[in-house]
Design a protein around this motif. Sequence first.
Motif, PDB file in Angstrom:
ATOM      1  N   LYS A 163     -22.002  -0.825  18.771  1.00 25.55           N
ATOM      2  CA  LYS A 163     -21.175   0.077  18.075  1.00 25.55           C
ATOM      3  C   LYS A 163     -20.884   1.475  18.792  1.00 25.55           C
ATOM      4  O   LYS A 163     -19.868   1.734  18.823  1.00 25.55           O
ATOM      5  CB  LYS A 163     -21.975   0.900  16.426  1.00 25.55           C
ATOM      6  CG  LYS A 163     -21.096   1.545  15.740  1.00 25.55           C
ATOM      7  CD  LYS A 163     -21.699   2.049  14.303  1.00 25.55           C
ATOM      8  CE  LYS A 163     -21.152   2.790  13.488  1.00 25.55           C
ATOM      9  NZ  LYS A 163     -21.955   3.371  12.535  1.00 25.55           N
ATOM     10  N   SER A 164     -21.977   2.010  19.293  1.00 21.15           N
ATOM     11  CA  SER A 164     -21.595   3.301  20.307  1.00 21.15           C
ATOM     12  C   SER A 164     -21.073   2.929  21.568  1.00 21.15           C
ATOM     13  O   SER A 164     -20.067   3.430  21.905  1.00 21.15           O
ATOM     14  CB  SER A 164     -22.912   3.889  20.677  1.00 21.15           C
ATOM     15  OG  SER A 164     -23.864   3.001  21.412  1.00 21.15           O
ATOM     16  N   ARG A 216     -18.700   0.264  21.782  1.00 20.95           N
ATOM     17  CA  ARG A 216     -17.253   0.106  21.286  1.00 20.95           C
ATOM     18  C   ARG A 216     -16.638   1.566  21.098  1.00 20.95           C
ATOM     19  O   ARG A 216     -15.393   1.741  21.294  1.00 20.95           O
ATOM     20  CB  ARG A 216     -17.231  -0.817  19.953  1.00 20.95           C
ATOM     21  CG  ARG A 216     -15.876  -1.006  19.636  1.00 20.95           C
ATOM     22  CD  ARG A 216     -15.984  -2.213  18.795  1.00 20.95           C
ATOM     23  NE  ARG A 216     -14.668  -2.306  17.895  1.00 20.95           N
ATOM     24  CZ  ARG A 216     -14.815  -2.762  16.873  1.00 20.95           C
ATOM     25  NH1 ARG A 216     -15.549  -3.395  16.244  1.00 20.95           N
ATOM     26  NH2 ARG A 216     -13.579  -2.689  16.192  1.00 20.95           N
ATOM     27  N   LYS A 217     -17.256   2.446  20.611  1.00 23.64           N
ATOM     28  CA  LYS A 217     -16.847   3.794  20.090  1.00 23.64           C
ATOM     29  C   LYS A 217     -16.370   4.474  21.436  1.00 23.64           C
ATOM     30  O   LYS A 217     -15.327   5.186  21.560  1.00 23.64           O
ATOM     31  CB  LYS A 217     -17.864   4.692  19.464  1.00 23.64           C
ATOM     32  CG  LYS A 217     -17.377   6.044  19.020  1.00 23.64           C
ATOM     33  CD  LYS A 217     -18.384   6.812  18.247  1.00 23.64           C
ATOM     34  CE  LYS A 217     -18.169   8.173  18.383  1.00 23.64           C
ATOM     35  NZ  LYS A 217     -19.317   9.039  18.761  1.00 23.64           N
ATOM     36  N   ASP A 218     -17.024   4.259  22.474  1.00 25.77           N
ATOM     37  CA  ASP A 218     -17.006   5.142  23.864  1.00 25.77           C
ATOM     38  C   ASP A 218     -16.144   4.311  24.829  1.00 25.77           C
ATOM     39  O   ASP A 218     -15.695   4.926  25.379  1.00 25.77           O
ATOM     40  CB  ASP A 218     -18.305   5.217  24.292  1.00 25.77           C
ATOM     41  CG  ASP A 218     -19.215   6.375  23.570  1.00 25.77           C
ATOM     42  OD1 ASP A 218     -18.556   6.967  22.879  1.00 25.77           O
ATOM     43  OD2 ASP A 218     -20.552   6.479  23.957  1.00 25.77           O
ATOM     44  N   ASN A 219     -15.650   3.286  24.468  1.00 27.61           N
ATOM     45  CA  ASN A 219     -15.158   2.426  25.555  1.00 27.61           C
ATOM     46  C   ASN A 219     -13.817   1.580  25.041  1.00 27.61           C
ATOM     47  O   ASN A 219     -13.615   1.348  23.777  1.00 27.61           O
ATOM     48  CB  ASN A 219     -15.922   1.345  26.144  1.00 27.61           C
ATOM     49  CG  ASN A 219     -17.119   1.953  26.976  1.00 27.61           C
ATOM     50  OD1 ASN A 219     -16.739   2.501  27.953  1.00 27.61           O
ATOM     51  ND2 ASN A 219     -18.180   2.058  26.365  1.00 27.61           N
ATOM     52  N   ASN A 220     -12.545   1.733  26.037  1.00 20.22           N
ATOM     53  CA  ASN A 220     -11.672   0.870  25.785  1.00 20.22           C
ATOM     54  C   ASN A 220     -12.041  -0.727  26.188  1.00 20.22           C
ATOM     55  O   ASN A 220     -12.265  -0.899  27.290  1.00 20.22           O
ATOM     56  CB  ASN A 220     -10.423   1.257  26.516  1.00 20.22           C
ATOM     57  CG  ASN A 220      -9.152   0.523  26.272  1.00 20.22           C
ATOM     58  OD1 ASN A 220      -9.103  -0.717  25.536  1.00 20.22           O
ATOM     59  ND2 ASN A 220      -8.131   0.812  26.955  1.00 20.22           N
ATOM     60  N   TRP A 236     -25.414   2.376  26.895  1.00 25.72           N
ATOM     61  CA  TRP A 236     -25.403   1.906  25.765  1.00 25.72           C
ATOM     62  C   TRP A 236     -26.380   0.831  25.358  1.00 25.72           C
ATOM     63  O   TRP A 236     -26.533   0.026  26.130  1.00 25.72           O
ATOM     64  CB  TRP A 236     -23.996   1.606  25.140  1.00 25.72           C
ATOM     65  CG  TRP A 236     -23.069   2.475  25.391  1.00 25.72           C
ATOM     66  CD1 TRP A 236     -22.607   3.623  24.812  1.00 25.72           C
ATOM     67  CD2 TRP A 236     -22.283   2.731  26.745  1.00 25.72           C
ATOM     68  NE1 TRP A 236     -21.528   4.272  25.453  1.00 25.72           N
ATOM     69  CE2 TRP A 236     -21.180   3.600  26.496  1.00 25.72           C
ATOM     70  CE3 TRP A 236     -22.131   1.731  27.713  1.00 25.72           C
ATOM     71  CZ2 TRP A 236     -20.444   3.952  27.445  1.00 25.72           C
ATOM     72  CZ3 TRP A 236     -21.448   2.214  28.777  1.00 25.72           C
ATOM     73  CH2 TRP A 236     -20.431   3.334  28.800  1.00 25.72           C
TER      74      TRP A 236
END
Length: 160
Positions: free
Chosen positions: A148-149, A151-155, A144
Amino acid sequence: MKYSIIIFSLICCFTIESNAQKTYKRIYYNNGSLQAEGWLNGDTKTKYWTFYYPNGKVQKEGHFKNNKPIKYWYFYRENGTKESEGHFINGQKNNWWLIYDNIGKINHKCQLKNNLKNGYCFMYFNKELVSAKRFKEGKQINEWTDFKSFRKDNNLKDLK
Protein backbone atom coordinates in the motif's frame (compact mmCIF):
# COMPACT_ATOMS: atom_id res chain seq x y z
CA MET A 1 28.14 -8.50 -67.25
CA LYS A 2 31.92 -8.41 -66.74
CA TYR A 3 31.54 -5.85 -63.94
CA SER A 4 28.92 -7.89 -62.13
CA ILE A 5 31.20 -10.95 -62.21
CA ILE A 6 34.09 -8.88 -60.81
CA ILE A 7 31.89 -7.37 -58.09
CA PHE A 8 30.48 -10.81 -57.19
CA SER A 9 34.05 -12.20 -56.98
CA LEU A 10 35.15 -9.36 -54.70
CA ILE A 11 32.14 -9.86 -52.42
CA CYS A 12 32.91 -13.58 -52.18
CA CYS A 13 36.57 -12.88 -51.32
CA PHE A 14 35.64 -10.43 -48.53
CA THR A 15 33.03 -12.85 -47.15
CA ILE A 16 35.49 -15.75 -47.11
CA GLU A 17 38.18 -13.56 -45.51
CA SER A 18 35.89 -12.27 -42.73
CA ASN A 19 34.51 -15.75 -41.99
CA ALA A 20 38.01 -17.22 -41.92
CA GLN A 21 38.85 -15.09 -38.87
CA LYS A 22 36.03 -16.55 -36.75
CA THR A 23 37.04 -19.73 -34.96
CA TYR A 24 35.50 -21.83 -32.22
CA LYS A 25 37.93 -21.95 -29.30
CA ARG A 26 38.16 -24.33 -26.35
CA ILE A 27 40.38 -23.42 -23.38
CA TYR A 28 41.39 -26.06 -20.83
CA TYR A 29 42.52 -26.06 -17.19
CA ASN A 30 45.93 -27.61 -16.42
CA ASN A 31 44.12 -30.79 -15.31
CA GLY A 32 42.64 -31.14 -18.81
CA SER A 33 39.05 -30.21 -17.97
CA LEU A 34 37.28 -27.60 -20.09
CA GLN A 35 37.58 -24.02 -18.75
CA ALA A 36 35.79 -22.05 -21.50
CA GLU A 37 34.49 -22.36 -25.02
CA GLY A 38 33.14 -19.93 -27.55
CA TRP A 39 33.76 -17.91 -30.68
CA LEU A 40 36.77 -15.75 -31.44
CA ASN A 41 37.14 -13.19 -34.18
CA GLY A 42 40.92 -13.06 -34.29
CA ASP A 43 41.80 -12.75 -30.57
CA THR A 44 38.50 -11.09 -29.66
CA LYS A 45 35.65 -12.92 -27.91
CA THR A 46 32.42 -12.69 -29.88
CA LYS A 47 29.04 -14.41 -29.96
CA TYR A 48 28.16 -17.06 -27.32
CA TRP A 49 30.63 -18.26 -24.65
CA THR A 50 30.37 -20.74 -21.81
CA PHE A 51 32.79 -20.82 -18.85
CA TYR A 52 33.21 -23.81 -16.52
CA TYR A 53 34.39 -24.51 -12.98
CA PRO A 54 37.23 -27.05 -12.61
CA ASN A 55 34.57 -29.61 -11.54
CA GLY A 56 32.95 -29.32 -15.00
CA LYS A 57 29.84 -27.40 -13.96
CA VAL A 58 28.91 -24.26 -15.86
CA GLN A 59 30.11 -21.05 -14.18
CA LYS A 60 28.61 -18.46 -16.55
CA GLU A 61 27.33 -18.16 -20.09
CA GLY A 62 26.37 -15.40 -22.45
CA HIS A 63 27.23 -13.31 -25.48
CA PHE A 64 30.27 -11.16 -26.19
CA LYS A 65 30.91 -8.37 -28.64
CA ASN A 66 34.46 -7.01 -28.89
CA ASN A 67 35.49 -8.86 -25.68
CA LYS A 68 32.67 -7.22 -23.67
CA PRO A 69 29.63 -9.08 -22.31
CA ILE A 70 26.38 -8.07 -24.01
CA LYS A 71 22.77 -9.26 -24.00
CA TYR A 72 21.47 -11.73 -21.37
CA TRP A 73 23.89 -13.69 -19.12
CA TYR A 74 23.50 -16.51 -16.60
CA PHE A 75 25.79 -17.09 -13.60
CA TYR A 76 25.94 -20.31 -11.52
CA ARG A 77 27.51 -21.44 -8.27
CA GLU A 78 30.03 -24.25 -8.22
CA ASN A 79 27.31 -26.66 -7.04
CA GLY A 80 25.27 -25.89 -10.17
CA THR A 81 22.54 -23.70 -8.64
CA LYS A 82 21.78 -20.43 -10.39
CA GLU A 83 23.40 -17.40 -8.76
CA SER A 84 22.18 -14.51 -10.94
CA GLU A 85 21.05 -13.53 -14.41
CA GLY A 86 20.58 -10.32 -16.27
CA HIS A 87 21.39 -7.91 -19.06
CA PHE A 88 24.71 -6.48 -20.11
CA ILE A 89 25.06 -3.46 -22.34
CA ASN A 90 28.57 -2.82 -23.62
CA GLY A 91 30.17 -4.71 -20.73
CA GLN A 92 28.06 -3.12 -17.98
CA LYS A 93 25.20 -4.65 -15.96
CA ASN A 94 21.98 -2.85 -16.90
CA ASN A 95 18.20 -3.28 -16.70
CA TRP A 96 16.66 -5.99 -14.49
CA TRP A 97 18.86 -8.55 -12.70
CA LEU A 98 17.64 -11.58 -10.75
CA ILE A 99 19.72 -12.79 -7.78
CA TYR A 100 19.12 -16.25 -6.32
CA ASP A 101 19.68 -17.69 -2.85
CA ASN A 102 21.81 -20.81 -2.21
CA ILE A 103 19.00 -23.19 -3.11
CA GLY A 104 18.04 -21.47 -6.34
CA LYS A 105 15.05 -19.35 -5.26
CA ILE A 106 14.88 -15.68 -6.21
CA ASN A 107 16.31 -13.62 -3.35
CA HIS A 108 15.91 -10.23 -5.00
CA LYS A 109 15.55 -8.55 -8.35
CA CYS A 110 16.94 -5.15 -9.08
CA GLN A 111 17.22 -2.55 -11.79
CA LEU A 112 20.81 -1.66 -12.58
CA LYS A 113 22.52 0.96 -14.66
CA ASN A 114 26.24 0.76 -15.44
CA ASN A 115 26.85 -1.91 -12.74
CA LEU A 116 25.04 0.09 -10.00
CA LYS A 117 21.59 -0.38 -8.49
CA ASN A 118 19.52 2.34 -10.06
CA GLY A 119 15.76 2.03 -9.71
CA TYR A 120 13.76 -0.56 -7.81
CA CYS A 121 15.01 -3.58 -5.92
CA PHE A 122 12.50 -6.16 -4.66
CA MET A 123 13.50 -8.45 -1.78
CA TYR A 124 12.02 -11.94 -1.34
CA PHE A 125 12.00 -14.55 1.41
CA ASN A 126 10.61 -18.01 0.62
CA LYS A 127 9.18 -16.68 -2.66
CA GLU A 128 7.26 -13.94 -0.80
CA LEU A 129 7.90 -10.25 -1.45
CA VAL A 130 9.06 -8.76 1.87
CA SER A 131 10.29 -5.29 0.89
CA ALA A 132 10.98 -2.91 -1.94
CA LYS A 133 13.83 -0.43 -2.12
CA ARG A 134 14.66 2.37 -4.47
CA PHE A 135 18.22 3.24 -5.46
CA LYS A 136 19.84 6.06 -7.32
CA GLU A 137 23.37 5.53 -8.64
CA GLY A 138 24.00 2.77 -6.10
CA LYS A 139 22.66 4.60 -3.03
CA GLN A 140 19.42 3.57 -1.32
CA ILE A 141 16.94 6.45 -1.25
CA ASN A 142 13.79 4.73 0.08
CA GLU A 143 12.36 1.45 1.39
CA TRP A 144 8.84 0.02 1.75
CA THR A 145 7.65 -3.05 3.64
CA ASP A 146 4.01 -2.99 2.49
CA PHE A 147 2.45 -2.75 -0.94
CA LYS A 148 0.00 0.00 0.00
CA SER A 149 2.71 2.51 0.93
CA PHE A 150 4.84 1.44 -2.03
CA ARG A 151 1.96 2.01 -4.44
CA LYS A 152 1.11 5.36 -2.86
CA ASP A 153 4.70 6.64 -3.23
CA ASN A 154 5.49 5.28 -6.71
CA ASN A 155 4.39 5.34 -10.31
CA LEU A 156 4.05 1.66 -11.19
CA LYS A 157 4.91 2.48 -14.82
CA ASP A 158 8.50 2.85 -13.60
CA LEU A 159 8.68 -0.94 -13.19
CA LYS A 160 9.22 -1.60 -16.90
